[in-house]
Design a protein around this motif. Structure first.
Motif, PDB file in Angstrom:
ATOM      1  N   UNK A 111       4.616   5.799  -5.064  1.00  0.00           N
ATOM      2  CA  UNK A 111       4.415   6.028  -6.715  1.00  0.00           C
ATOM      3  C   UNK A 111       3.702   6.327  -7.021  1.00  0.00           C
ATOM      4  N   UNK A 112       1.941   6.710  -6.810  1.00  0.00           N
ATOM      5  CA  UNK A 112       1.052   7.498  -7.900  1.00  0.00           C
ATOM      6  C   UNK A 112       1.063   8.935  -6.947  1.00  0.00           C
ATOM      7  N   UNK A 113       2.500   9.024  -5.896  1.00  0.00           N
ATOM      8  CA  UNK A 113       2.342  10.854  -5.876  1.00  0.00           C
ATOM      9  C   UNK A 113       3.061  11.197  -6.543  1.00  0.00           C
ATOM     10  N   UNK A 167      -4.611  19.051  -9.809  1.00  0.00           N
ATOM     11  CA  UNK A 167      -4.838  18.644  -8.286  1.00  0.00           C
ATOM     12  C   UNK A 167      -5.611  17.464  -8.212  1.00  0.00           C
ATOM     13  N   UNK A 168      -6.881  17.686  -9.141  1.00  0.00           N
ATOM     14  CA  UNK A 168      -8.139  16.602  -8.867  1.00  0.00           C
ATOM     15  C   UNK A 168      -7.413  15.307  -9.621  1.00  0.00           C
ATOM     16  N   UNK A 169      -6.702  15.137 -10.322  1.00  0.00           N
ATOM     17  CA  UNK A 169      -5.998  14.029 -10.855  1.00  0.00           C
ATOM     18  C   UNK A 169      -5.023  13.796  -9.298  1.00  0.00           C
ATOM     19  N   UNK A 170      -4.290  14.191  -8.883  1.00  0.00           N
ATOM     20  CA  UNK A 170      -3.263  14.419  -7.977  1.00  0.00           C
ATOM     21  C   UNK A 170      -4.300  13.739  -7.171  1.00  0.00           C
ATOM     22  N   UNK A 171      -5.802  14.276  -6.434  1.00  0.00           N
ATOM     23  CA  UNK A 171      -6.691  14.205  -5.023  1.00  0.00           C
ATOM     24  C   UNK A 171      -7.440  12.363  -5.221  1.00  0.00           C
ATOM     25  N   UNK A 172      -6.576  11.893  -6.499  1.00  0.00           N
ATOM     26  CA  UNK A 172      -7.960  10.556  -6.520  1.00  0.00           C
ATOM     27  C   UNK A 172      -6.540   9.875  -6.779  1.00  0.00           C
ATOM     28  N   UNK A 186      -4.041  10.293  -4.895  1.00  0.00           N
ATOM     29  CA  UNK A 186      -3.964  10.657  -3.162  1.00  0.00           C
ATOM     30  C   UNK A 186      -4.879   9.075  -2.283  1.00  0.00           C
ATOM     31  N   UNK A 187      -6.002   9.447  -3.018  1.00  0.00           N
ATOM     32  CA  UNK A 187      -7.616   8.571  -2.336  1.00  0.00           C
ATOM     33  C   UNK A 187      -7.444   7.203  -2.658  1.00  0.00           C
ATOM     34  N   UNK A 188      -7.059   6.315  -3.769  1.00  0.00           N
ATOM     35  CA  UNK A 188      -6.740   5.542  -4.741  1.00  0.00           C
ATOM     36  C   UNK A 188      -5.775   4.599  -3.570  1.00  0.00           C
ATOM     37  N   UNK A 189      -4.231   5.039  -3.524  1.00  0.00           N
ATOM     38  CA  UNK A 189      -2.918   4.912  -2.861  1.00  0.00           C
ATOM     39  C   UNK A 189      -3.649   5.114  -1.219  1.00  0.00           C
ATOM     40  N   UNK A 190      -4.727   5.402  -0.692  1.00  0.00           N
ATOM     41  CA  UNK A 190      -4.559   5.586   1.015  1.00  0.00           C
ATOM     42  C   UNK A 190      -6.134   4.388   1.249  1.00  0.00           C
ATOM     43  N   UNK A 230       0.732  -1.479   0.265  1.00  0.00           N
ATOM     44  CA  UNK A 230      -0.294   0.228  -0.057  1.00  0.00           C
ATOM     45  C   UNK A 230       0.490   1.226   0.001  1.00  0.00           C
ATOM     46  N   UNK A 231       2.275   1.398   0.712  1.00  0.00           N
ATOM     47  CA  UNK A 231       2.946   2.636   0.802  1.00  0.00           C
ATOM     48  C   UNK A 231       3.662   2.696  -0.039  1.00  0.00           C
ATOM     49  N   UNK A 232       4.110   1.516  -1.074  1.00  0.00           N
ATOM     50  CA  UNK A 232       4.896   1.687  -2.176  1.00  0.00           C
ATOM     51  C   UNK A 232       3.666   2.458  -3.924  1.00  0.00           C
ATOM     52  N   UNK A 233       2.463   1.784  -3.161  1.00  0.00           N
ATOM     53  CA  UNK A 233       1.628   1.919  -3.762  1.00  0.00           C
ATOM     54  C   UNK A 233       0.937   3.776  -3.532  1.00  0.00           C
ATOM     55  N   UNK A 234       0.945   3.650  -2.642  1.00  0.00           N
ATOM     56  CA  UNK A 234       0.650   5.333  -2.471  1.00  0.00           C
ATOM     57  C   UNK A 234       2.091   6.336  -3.006  1.00  0.00           C
TER      58      UNK A 234
END
Lengths: 228, 436
Positions: B37-39, B298-303, B305-309, B31-35
């Motif tokens: 990588x996504x960020x 910004x919207x993409x980043x929020x999405x 981040x939410x997936x990683x979260x 999960x941390x890796x996903x978050x």
């Protein structure tokens, strides 16, 4: 250190069940002199372990008074009971109660740690206690690498870590062969004389119970003097 | 019980159930890796898109034209300029003195005759042609709207180096992915002037031989050759020295064809543009576009981040589950601990330390794996971009993201471990005895 006198008056205890409270002890009265040795017998389910728990502060009494070495346990908080156990009581269980992941020395040292003993003193005390139960050379063995008798001797060493004034042994030889039983009983029975503590022994074995100065029996939820 | 003792006990608990602890750590790490990588990917994508909008120059860059502003278009990113207006040193100094202006870089262009390599890759001959060269001060590349696609920029003071744009590649029928093939080739270029020779249109050229050292995307001016400022200044001087002052060869009377102005920050761009308009010059800057893109990114980043979260939350539930199972299995052990004097908070500490430890190890491993994954993804993306003749990206994982992911993993693990730890702490000491 002087042993702790145990006085129990009007002790009544019930187990909560889905069908309502189940009476276990009724108006139990008990007095053990400081430094004394008492045995407690009774059929399974008679409430022996419950009485031992109440005397040892593992749970608070519902009705009646438990007094150990002048300390009244009624009204003590959970932390207060923990402090009482840490200061006053040493437990020996039938199932040994050793932490499997720790070595014999670590199990004993853990009890020292809970009393706030500094590390160098812990090591010294641990060595001393394991030597006293003739297990100095098995200090680094884990419980799984020890025999039943050896495990119980480690448990006795741990029970003595806090220099208890009262030792409560709940069927300590229940899982041991005859030789180990004799060795463990020898150790336990030496405690009042050598360490000055009061000893209460719960057992099914009449011959062992008969060795105590005060012999008690629980049946019908009440405590009686055991037949000779 | 000290924290050190609690840690030792927690470690023994983990050692005893190493398989379960490993799986729990793996879930947190994934999960941390996903978050991470996504960020990282979201952050890099934002940087990349904004870089593309500003052509590698500062996001707060403004282009000033040698023309008056058209009052009807001043609010547009790329307005049509009004009538030509001389942009000289006086105007340059006035603009440089405006509030919130960080720097002003002059742009000078020159029309030049160019003789390219005799043959194109497709075998067709290329006749000499007229081309515009843009000259700017190349000593501050980070302040220029220039992106190097291949090779490098010409050395700031060089009289023999040139960079070309994609327009040049098109002229030579070279695919964008093969941009590097033009590096090292030489061209001849000449500024012309009318010098009163035989015939009214006799033009004399000032020839120079230039080596192509880079391929760039640039928005300093509409031109396919990028050279140091000194080259175009010399070329203009040559043309201006002609008998007609260079007018028939299209030489602008303005000493500068434009200015590149860098504002103090993105939010200062609109104000600086307004002030330059007041001075009397037309400006352009992708400020509206950048603001829109920033919002979308910004919207993409929020999405993301939410997936990683969510992944991290699931891992947190995994920790809860693992510790609840541990509490169930260790009821007697917890009872024994209490029988020998442990308080509720001692037991609580043991389980919380275990949870935090699982979260910490998982978080560190995950952040590292996420960082490596992002680099790997960046490598693949770079390969694709280079194939397309575009500038590559360098995925940068801010240290804050790494620390944040690790701290988040620990916090979530503590949160997930709270319920089991409380349950363990509230177990009665009587569990040590069992029976009646």
């Amino acid at each position: 250190m002087a042993g702790a006198a145990v006085r129990v008056e009007g002790l009544t205890h019930r187990f909560p069940t889905r069908r309502g409270p189940l009476p276990v002890l009724e108006s139990v009265e008990l007095e053990i002199a400081a430094g004394g040795y008492a045995s407690l017998m009774g059929p399974s389910g008679a409430g022996k372990s419950t009485l031992l728990s109440l005397i040892g502060g593992l749970e608070p009494a519902q009705h009646g008074t438990v007094e150990v070495g002048g300390d009244r346990l009624a009204g003590l908080s959970r932390d207060g009971l923990a402090a009482f156990r840490r200061r006053t009581v040493g437990f020996v269980f039938q199932h040994f109660g050793l932490l499997e992941a720790l070595t014999a020395a670590e199990n004993v040292a853990l009890a020292c740690a809970l009393t706030g003993t500094p590390r160098p003193e812990r090591r010294r005390r641990t060595r001393e206690l394991l030597a006293a139960v003739a297990l100095a050379e098995r200090a680094e063995h884990r419980p799984a690498e020890l025999s039943g008798g050896e495990r119980q001797r480690v448990a006795i060493a741990r029970a003595l870590a806090n220099r208890p004034r009262l030792v409560l042994a709940d069927e300590p030889t229940g899982n041991l062969d005859d030789d180990s039983t004799m060795r463990v009983m020898g150790l336990l029975e030496s405690l009042p004389a050598e360490h000055g503590c009061t000893l209460v022994l719960v057992t099914h074995d009449r011959s062992l119970a008969a060795r105590a100065a005060l012999r008690l029996e629980l049946h019908d939820r009440r405590l009686h003097a055991a037949a000779a | 019980m000290t924290w050190r003792d609690a840690l030792a006990l927690a470690l023994t608990g983990v050692r005893r159930r190493l398989g379960r602890a490993t799986l729990t750590v793996a879930a947190v790490a994934l999960a941390a890796a996903l978050l991470t990588a996504l960020l990282t990917i979201a952050g890099t994508a934002e940087t990349r898109v904004l870089d593309e909008l500003s052509r590698g120059g500062p996001l707060a860059g403004i282009q000033v034209a040698a023309a008056e502003p058209d009052p009807g278009q001043v609010d547009q990113d790329d307005p049509e300029p009004g009538p030509p207006k001389v942009l000289d040193d006086r105007a340059r100094r006035r603009i440089a003195a405006l509030p919130e202006v960080r720097s002003v870089i002059p742009v000078v262009t020159a029309r030049m005759y160019v003789v390219a390599p005799a043959e194109r890759p497709d075998g067709r001959r290329l006749d000499p042609f007229l081309e515009t060269a843009v000259g700017i001060d190349l000593s501050q590349p980070s302040r220029l709207p220039v992106t190097v696609v291949a090779g490098r920029l010409p050395a700031p003071g060089s009289a023999t180096e040139v960079a070309v744009t994609s327009g040049w590649l098109e002229r030579l029928a070279i695919d964008g992915g093969d941009a590097a093939t033009v590096l090292g080739t030489e061209i001849e270029a000449a500024a012309g002037r009318l010098d009163g020779g035989p015939g009214p249109d006799a033009v004399r050229g000032r020839w120079v031989r230039l080596e192509i050292v880079g391929v760039v995307a640039q928005e300093a001016a509409s031109a396919n050759l990028l050279v140091p400022l000194a080259q175009t200044t010399a070329a203009r001087r040559w043309t201006a020295a002609g008998t007609d002052g260079g007018r028939r060869l299209g030489l602008s009377p303005s000493p500068y064809d434009g200015l590149l102005v860098v504002a103090d920050g993105l939010d200062a761009v609109a104000r600086v543009r307004a002030r330059i308009t007041e001075v009397g010059y037309s400006t352009s800057a992708p400020e509206n576009l950048i603001a829109s893109v920033e919002r979308y990114v910004g919207v993409v980043e929020i999405v993301l981040t939410a997936i990683g979260g969510i992944a991290l939350l699931v891992a947190g539930l995994g920790i809860t589950n693992a510790l609840l199972a541990a509490v169930r299995e260790r009821r007697r052990e917890i009872g024994v601990l209490k029988a020998i004097g442990a308080r509720d908070r001692d037991v609580l500490a043991v389980f919380l330390v275990e949870a935090a430890g699982l979260g910490l190890v998982g978080g560190v491993l995950g952040a590292a794996a996420g960082y490596v994954s992002a680099r790997a993804v960046g490598g693949v993306v770079n390969g694709y971009l280079h194939e397309q003749g575009l500038v590559g990206v360098t995925p940068g994982t801010p240290v804050g993201v790494l620390f944040g992911v690790v701290a988040g993993s620990v916090a979530l693990a503590l949160l997930g471990g709270t319920l089991p730890a409380l349950r363990a702490a509230r177990l009665p000491a009587r569990e040590a005895v069992g029976g009646t």
